[in-house]
Write an enzyme that holds these catalytic residues in place. Sequence first.
Site, PDB file in Angstrom:
ATOM      1  N   LEU A 127      -0.507   3.240 -12.108  1.00 13.44           N
ATOM      2  CA  LEU A 127       0.350   4.005 -11.371  1.00 13.44           C
ATOM      3  C   LEU A 127       1.658   4.101 -11.128  1.00 13.44           C
ATOM      4  CD1 LEU A 127       0.451   6.473  -8.833  1.00 13.44           C
ATOM      5  CD2 LEU A 127      -0.452   5.019  -7.902  1.00 13.44           C
ATOM      6  N   SER A 128       1.756   3.146 -10.905  1.00 10.76           N
ATOM      7  CA  SER A 128       3.407   2.327 -10.030  1.00 10.76           C
ATOM      8  C   SER A 128       4.600   2.702 -11.558  1.00 10.76           C
ATOM      9  CB  SER A 128       3.942   0.777  -9.956  1.00 10.76           C
ATOM     10  OG  SER A 128       2.803   0.690  -8.739  1.00 10.76           O
TER      11      SER A 128
ATOM     12  N   SER B  64       6.012   3.915  -4.607  1.00  9.58           N
ATOM     13  CA  SER B  64       5.858   4.301  -3.021  1.00  9.58           C
ATOM     14  C   SER B  64       5.746   5.398  -3.269  1.00  9.58           C
ATOM     15  CB  SER B  64       6.871   3.224  -2.144  1.00  9.58           C
ATOM     16  OG  SER B  64       6.765   2.094  -1.480  1.00  9.58           O
TER      17      SER B  64
ATOM     18  N   TRP C  61       4.405  -3.665 -13.079  1.00 11.08           N
ATOM     19  CA  TRP C  61       3.442  -4.308 -12.227  1.00 11.08           C
ATOM     20  C   TRP C  61       1.486  -3.985 -11.927  1.00 11.08           C
ATOM     21  CZ3 TRP C  61       7.736  -1.034  -9.454  1.00 11.08           C
ATOM     22  CH2 TRP C  61       8.982  -1.582  -9.885  1.00 11.08           C
TER      23      TRP C  61
ATOM     24  N   ILE D 281       1.808 -26.442  10.646  1.00 12.66           N
ATOM     25  CA  ILE D 281       1.172 -27.422  10.959  1.00 12.66           C
ATOM     26  C   ILE D 281       1.695 -28.906   9.632  1.00 12.66           C
ATOM     27  CG2 ILE D 281      -1.569 -28.318  11.347  1.00 12.66           C
ATOM     28  CD1 ILE D 281      -0.992 -24.790  12.574  1.00 12.66           C
TER      29      ILE D 281
ATOM     30  N   GLY E 217       6.033 -32.158   6.680  1.00 16.43           N
ATOM     31  CA  GLY E 217       6.075 -32.120   4.889  1.00 16.43           C
ATOM     32  C   GLY E 217       4.506 -31.780   3.737  1.00 16.43           C
TER      33      GLY E 217
ATOM     34  N   GLU F 230      -0.565  -1.756  -3.162  1.00 14.36           N
ATOM     35  CA  GLU F 230      -1.515  -0.410  -3.496  1.00 14.36           C
ATOM     36  C   GLU F 230      -0.912  -0.170  -1.873  1.00 14.36           C
ATOM     37  OE1 GLU F 230      -5.489  -1.276  -3.504  1.00 14.36           O
ATOM     38  OE2 GLU F 230      -5.506  -2.437  -5.392  1.00 14.36           O
ATOM     39  N   GLY F 231       0.572  -0.442  -1.225  1.00 13.04           N
ATOM     40  CA  GLY F 231       1.394   0.744  -0.336  1.00 13.04           C
ATOM     41  C   GLY F 231       1.245  -0.130   0.556  1.00 13.04           C
TER      42      GLY F 231
ATOM     43  N   SER G 189       3.445  -2.096   3.302  1.00 12.03           N
ATOM     44  CA  SER G 189       3.141  -2.147   5.325  1.00 12.03           C
ATOM     45  C   SER G 189       4.089  -0.736   5.421  1.00 12.03           C
ATOM     46  CB  SER G 189       3.476  -3.063   5.582  1.00 12.03           C
ATOM     47  OG  SER G 189       2.598  -4.087   5.177  1.00 12.03           O
TER      48      SER G 189
END
Length: 389
Positions: free
Chosen positions: A135-136, A142, A166, A347, A350, A373-374, A376
């Site tokens: 698609l892209s 988008s 992509w 957490i 290093g 896939e879309g 945010s």
Amino acid sequence: MTSAIQDLQGLNFNLSEEHLAVQEAARDFAQTELLPGVIDRDNAQQFPTEQVKRMGELGFLGMMVSPEYGGGGMDTVSYAIAIEEISKIDASASVIMSVNNSLVCYGLEAFGTEEQKQKYLTKLASGAMLGAFCLSEPEAGSDATSQSTTADDKGDHYVINGTKNWITNGGSSGVALVIAQTDREKKHRGINCLIVEKGTPGFVVGKKEDKLGIRASDTHSLLFTDVKVPKENRIGEDGFGFKFAMSTLNGGRIGIAAQALGIAAGAYELALKYSQERKAFGKAIFEHQAIQFKLAEMATKIEAARLLVYKAARLKDEQKDYVQAAAMAKLYASEIAMWATTEAVQIHGGYGFVKEFHVERCMRDAKITQIYEGTSEIQKLVIARELIR
């Protein structure tokens, strides 16, 4: 608020014995066959050929496809559970699996002809062949309505010209579902989806992308120059391509949400284990309140993401409207994946900054879940649109 409560009525979040069996099988495969060599494959951008072959043998590449076409006939919840477990260890393997299941197999089974299913779906579901969803484009990420790739109608066939960017499984797939513009005056109603086989004259696999994350999956540009495709390879009626793409992506969002969930959960599990082993100031760092707060927040947000994913999957299984739920699941799970993996690196201190401890790869892998896939931002637009329907 009332509508949200009504949406939850009848939804049971307890996993069945079948779901637990799928979870155990996926976890065992990830630990025994994906974990060894996962760092090396990431470093070398090496496609996991043998591991993908094994995924096909175990039924992970056609989980929701009807047994009539060689699939597992499982529900979407089972699929999401398997994606999560595999993503905890190797997000490159899970995106290969996600594209083949959510986009290619689903699209063919839902909208393809019987002849198309017999010819292509049976091979895709068994893992004998991988699929790609195209698609892209350079100017159409988008904005899926702006297709520069054309499919000129020549009577009994189409001629495709253009470039797709992509594309996951771009170099390893045997067949590609190509979205292309046939009638520009009709805009999105003039778009078609065509099945193009690898090896068709004029169909060339372009460069492999050097990516930040999911480096073991192959992402390519695909180039089409006067590619002749027979009319029987069109999915649906003339002009159905845009609707096909959007319908397929709605389901695909559940797969990527589950992938993001798995990346977050995998990083959390690594951080929890490390916090109990690493000592600072005479005691395990888990005993320090600052670390406890981080892990508590990670566990809570990951569980919230999991419930959103399960809700979307169950709505899809019950053939209810799941568009908003899928967008919410992908939006939240991908945001939590990026946040939780960053916390996991913190957490580890290093050690989190070196490849040996895995969490830096989790952080790199997480970023793409906010984009493909879309993005945010697109998920927020989808959610907002659904709020006033």
